[in-house]
Write an enzyme that holds these catalytic residues in place. Sequence first.
Site, mmCIF file in Angstrom:
data_model
loop_
_atom_site.group_PDB
_atom_site.id
_atom_site.type_symbol
_atom_site.label_atom_id
_atom_site.label_comp_id
_atom_site.label_asym_id
_atom_site.label_seq_id
_atom_site.Cartn_x
_atom_site.Cartn_y
_atom_site.Cartn_z
ATOM 1 N N GLU A 177 75.947 39.474 -42.523
ATOM 2 C CA GLU A 177 75.133 40.569 -41.997
ATOM 3 C C GLU A 177 75.672 40.989 -40.637
ATOM 4 O OE1 GLU A 177 70.990 39.817 -41.468
ATOM 5 O OE2 GLU A 177 70.625 39.244 -43.552
ATOM 6 N N LYS A 237 59.343 45.210 -43.223
ATOM 7 C CA LYS A 237 59.904 44.065 -42.498
ATOM 8 C C LYS A 237 59.059 43.798 -41.259
ATOM 9 C CE LYS A 237 63.881 42.766 -42.232
ATOM 10 N NZ LYS A 237 65.237 42.379 -41.897
ATOM 11 N N GLU A 250 63.750 49.558 -44.120
ATOM 12 C CA GLU A 250 62.730 48.852 -44.903
ATOM 13 C C GLU A 250 61.440 48.756 -44.099
ATOM 14 O OE1 GLU A 250 64.458 45.246 -46.877
ATOM 15 O OE2 GLU A 250 66.285 45.936 -45.881
#
Length: 462
Positions: free
Chosen positions: A268, A327, A324
């Site tokens: 990531e 989250k 998103e």
Amino acid sequence: MPTPGPKVFWLLLAILGVIIHAYAEDYTIGIDYGQLGDNLPSTEEAIHFIQRMKAGRVKMYDANPEILKSLSHTGIKVSVMVKNEDIANVSASQSVADKWVKNNVVYFYPATKINIVLVGNEILSDYSNNQTWYQLVPAMLRIRRALLRYKLHHIKVGTPLAMDVLNTSFPPSSGAFRDDVAETVMKPMLEFLTRTKSYFFIDVYPYFAWSSDPTNISLEYANFGDHDKNYTDPNGLVYTNLLDQQLDAVVAAMSKLGYEDIRLSIAETGWPNAGDLNQLGANIFNAAHYNRRLIRRMLADPPLGTPRRPNQFIPTYIFSLFNEDQKPGPGTERHWGLLYPNGSRVYEIDLTGELQDSEYKPLPPPPPPYTGKLWCVVNANANVSSLPSAINYACSQGNNTCAAIQPGKPCYQPNTVIDHASYAFNSYWQQFKNSGGTCYFNGAATLVTQDPSRESCRYPFT
């Protein structure tokens, strides 16, 4: 037909080796496909977006069968994940591991090009469940054995870790793993990765390091911009950007345990395209520059590597595919996407690395840093039924957090759940905002710039 001489033979062999090596490496950028949103597109639409963006790899945070089916026959390499809550059972039983691999890998392979199985996600960052730390490597071993049983020798097994696995990361040559995991978890993990020729998967975010110390780390150093302030490590290596620094700190940590050659993969990385008003540098301008430059750097030919490991290709995944909205945490957590949920691009991005900055359309200028006051109150779209439990949590933290909303106290009236929640949220956030506390409360809270105080009820501000 004459046979080639020795020199020609070895030249042809070298060329063939380069071709095979390039094919095996698959010089493409990957995308992290998270699903923590209530407004995300269908799986088929999401895969279409991934193909349109020309991503060569996708990393999932589970082994969602619908996604795996939709990725079949796309040619995209896929990383699946054993969820954190499944590690204990997998580590304890080979039959459980065999079943997991059969159901989540074998069933879809080879139509879906699964090439990595990740066991857990940032396990060593979770101190609330540290018994799982010691089940991690046994689970990896069992998954590996299951893959071998099904003759899937080429599928790598690993686990993504966050930078907090390091006790020291600066200077890079001083990189060292935390004392609580170095010998008990990391050493056997590194042995496993060495023996199976797998990668050390690391989640690495220059944004966090820069935003926590913008005085001493320049934005240009963090996002691969032009600058004249390189860093020279005591070992003599010169660093031109923060990402290389962080990666080489991981390499140094592995070296200190006797493992010099395990390759890195960035599981990531990215930059937030928005955030809360008090979150420095989280905007489209900075996110676009970081990710565009990152892609070109990681796809450079020949590979650039890092100062400690020059000329080495580092497989890289950008977080994330979508913004998103579910989250938890500060505002940045919900704004890492390359795409909005409707599939439109947050900013132009070329995952092939061919476009230069000058070839993109102009970006919106970054907003000036907000320096005013902020308060945390109930979000206008909050589910009122969720507020009582949120109030209880906020009031249970800190000292006298909710004293002012008790009967007879200055902020008791109006006696409504929304008013009491706003006071509780703000009182909690003002106490804990500098130590990790967030104004979120599962989406029930938001930051405002106007003082919500009234008459004798003063909302605290620190």
